[in-house]
Scaffold this active site. Structure first.
Site, PDB file in Angstrom:
ATOM      1  N   ARG A   1      30.579  27.021  34.377  1.00 52.29           N
ATOM      2  CA  ARG A   1      31.758  27.410  35.168  1.00 52.29           C
ATOM      3  C   ARG A   1      31.328  27.988  36.517  1.00 52.29           C
ATOM      4  O   ARG A   1      31.956  27.719  37.544  1.00 52.29           O
ATOM      5  CB  ARG A   1      32.622  28.410  34.390  1.00 52.29           C
ATOM      6  CG  ARG A   1      33.953  28.700  35.100  1.00 52.29           C
ATOM      7  CD  ARG A   1      34.906  29.497  34.238  1.00 52.29           C
ATOM      8  NE  ARG A   1      34.417  30.850  33.973  1.00 52.29           N
ATOM      9  CZ  ARG A   1      35.045  31.731  33.204  1.00 52.29           C
ATOM     10  NH1 ARG A   1      36.185  31.405  32.612  1.00 52.29           N
ATOM     11  NH2 ARG A   1      34.534  32.928  33.010  1.00 52.29           N
TER      12      ARG A   1
ATOM     13  N   ARG B   1      28.699  27.856  57.884  1.00 55.52           N
ATOM     14  CA  ARG B   1      27.464  27.361  58.512  1.00 55.52           C
ATOM     15  C   ARG B   1      26.674  28.482  59.168  1.00 55.52           C
ATOM     16  O   ARG B   1      25.516  28.318  59.520  1.00 55.52           O
ATOM     17  CB  ARG B   1      27.796  26.281  59.552  1.00 55.52           C
ATOM     18  CG  ARG B   1      28.271  24.986  58.900  1.00 55.52           C
ATOM     19  CD  ARG B   1      28.730  23.988  59.933  1.00 55.52           C
ATOM     20  NE  ARG B   1      29.821  24.510  60.749  1.00 55.52           N
ATOM     21  CZ  ARG B   1      30.495  23.803  61.660  1.00 55.52           C
ATOM     22  NH1 ARG B   1      30.191  22.542  61.859  1.00 55.52           N
ATOM     23  NH2 ARG B   1      31.471  24.347  62.342  1.00 55.52           N
TER      24      ARG B   1
ATOM     25  N   LYS C   1      36.407  30.912  40.000  1.00 57.63           N
ATOM     26  CA  LYS C   1      36.244  32.343  39.732  1.00 57.63           C
ATOM     27  C   LYS C   1      35.517  32.927  40.943  1.00 57.63           C
ATOM     28  O   LYS C   1      34.295  33.091  40.960  1.00 57.63           O
ATOM     29  CB  LYS C   1      35.466  32.548  38.424  1.00 57.63           C
ATOM     30  CG  LYS C   1      35.611  33.944  37.857  1.00 57.63           C
ATOM     31  CD  LYS C   1      35.189  33.978  36.407  1.00 57.63           C
ATOM     32  CE  LYS C   1      35.040  35.389  35.885  1.00 57.63           C
ATOM     33  NZ  LYS C   1      36.243  36.217  35.944  1.00 57.63           N
TER      34      LYS C   1
HETATM   35  N1  PMP Z   1      41.766  35.495  33.803  1.00 55.88           N
HETATM   36  C1  PMP Z   1      41.146  36.177  34.776  1.00 55.88           C
HETATM   37  C2  PMP Z   1      41.833  36.381  36.070  1.00 55.88           C
HETATM   38  C3  PMP Z   1      39.846  36.668  34.557  1.00 55.88           C
HETATM   39  O1  PMP Z   1      39.206  37.343  35.524  1.00 55.88           O
HETATM   40  C4  PMP Z   1      39.226  36.458  33.295  1.00 55.88           C
HETATM   41  C5  PMP Z   1      37.828  36.949  33.048  1.00 55.88           C
HETATM   42  N2  PMP Z   1      37.701  38.344  33.083  1.00 55.88           N
HETATM   43  C6  PMP Z   1      39.942  35.775  32.303  1.00 55.88           C
HETATM   44  C7  PMP Z   1      41.196  35.293  32.610  1.00 55.88           C
HETATM   45  C8  PMP Z   1      39.337  35.525  30.963  1.00 55.88           C
HETATM   46  O2  PMP Z   1      38.315  34.559  31.081  1.00 55.88           O
HETATM   47  P1  PMP Z   1      37.057  34.513  30.099  1.00 55.88           P
HETATM   48  O3  PMP Z   1      37.590  34.316  28.729  1.00 55.88           O
HETATM   49  O4  PMP Z   1      36.267  33.325  30.562  1.00 55.88           O
HETATM   50  O5  PMP Z   1      36.336  35.791  30.241  1.00 55.88           O
END
Ligand code: PMP
Length: 289
Positions: A50, A103, A150
């Site tokens: 990810r 850049r 993320k």
């Molecule tokens: N939604 C958000 C906005 C997050 O930041 C997270 C992770 N803290 C999650 C959902 C949960 O994701 P994961 O199960 O991959 O930790």
């Protein structure tokens, strides 16, 4: 505490980055939160995949290979003697000049790996459920920035968290611009209705959570039907059960939303089954430190 910074293990006080780092100046970077259980890193490959995909979406190449990244994570855990830990992996665009043009960044980017003890929701909420509220801050438009990225831009989530704090609860439900339930500030959301799990599709504004995917898989294995579908606050209020998922939170029951008790107001049987199934999985797999 030792921190991995650009290929070196340094003490916390020396783990500093440039004020010209574009992660700091523009939130230009990506990150992951990972957990270890009893000396094993849970879903490490999924998290690294990810991270790479988030990076690819913003044209930010990882500074080292997947294998090197894996070893860097394990080495940092070993250096800190941690068996049960929370890992924060951060990759930024690195040091540049003022001006947001990527850049302007030279070098391979900044790589940070922090390993620390985990801070969790208080245990009582796993037994009695968590009270949450819906907040006015809407989830960022998925048409503007994909919720699958993320990224280091968490201001939207922080604004919602401030509203949760102001309401005296620990987590907040965020809606899409159109009023569909999207996710929470740091967790995904599920409801249970007539024996079936429902979670919002990521396109409405939810992170493609790794715990979310794990729970969907566990549901399948336990013969619990699960669908991705749009639903509203009304559907949450009238659900039989509701729970949140996240790497730090694991699977946590929700007892009350906007002052309405969910179902009986106590964690329901399907939620409890998934809480246990998830716990068992975290104890049975993972990459050895
Ligand atoms: N939604 C958000 C906005 C997050 O930041 C997270 C992770 N803290 C999650 C959902 C949960 O994701 P994961 O199960 O991959 O930790």
């Amino acid at each position: 505490m030792k921190i991995h910074l650009n290929g070196k293990l340094v003490e916390r006080g020396e783990a500093v980055v440039s004020v010209f780092d574009h992660g700091l100046l523009y939130g230009d970077g990506v990150f992951e939160g990972i957990r270890t259980y009893n000396g094993r890193v849970f879903k490490l490959d999924e998290h690294l995949a990810r991270l790479e995909e988030s990076g690819k979406a913003i044209m930010l190449a990882m500074p080292i290979s997947r294998e090197e990244m894996k070893n860097a994570v394990l080495d940092t855990l070993r250096a800190n003697g941690l068996k049960d830990a929370y890992i924060r992996l951060v990759v930024t665009r690195g040091e540049g000049d003022l001006g947001l043009d990527p850049r302007k960044c030279h070098g391979k980017g900044t790589l940070i790996i922090i390993t620390d003890k985990i801070s969790l929701y208080p245990e009582e909420h796993y037994r009695n459920g968590l009270e949450v509220v819906t907040v006015a801050t809407r989830r960022n438009l998925p048409e503007a920035v994909s919720p699958k990225i993320k990224s280091l831009n968490y201001l939207n989530n922080i604004l919602a968290k401030i509203e949760a704090n102001n309401a005296g609860v620990l987590e907040a439900i965020m809606l899409s611009a159109d009023g569909w339930v999207a996710e929470c500030t740091g967790d995904n959301i599920f409801i249970v209705r007539k024996g079936q799990l429902i979670t919002p599709p990521t396109y409405i504004g939810a992170l493609d959570g790794i715990t979310r995917a794990t729970v969907m898989d566990l549901a399948k294995k336990n013969g619990i039907p699960c669908t991705e579908a749009l639903f509203t606050r009304y559907d949450v209020f009238n659900a039989d059960e509701c729970f949140l998922t996240g790497t730090a939170a694991e699977v946590i029951p929700v007892s009350k939303v906007d002052s309405r008790p969910i179902g009986t107001g106590k964690p329901g049987p399907i939620t409890l089954k998934l809480v246990e199934a998830y716990k068992a999985l975290t104890r049975s797999e993972g990459v050895a430190i």
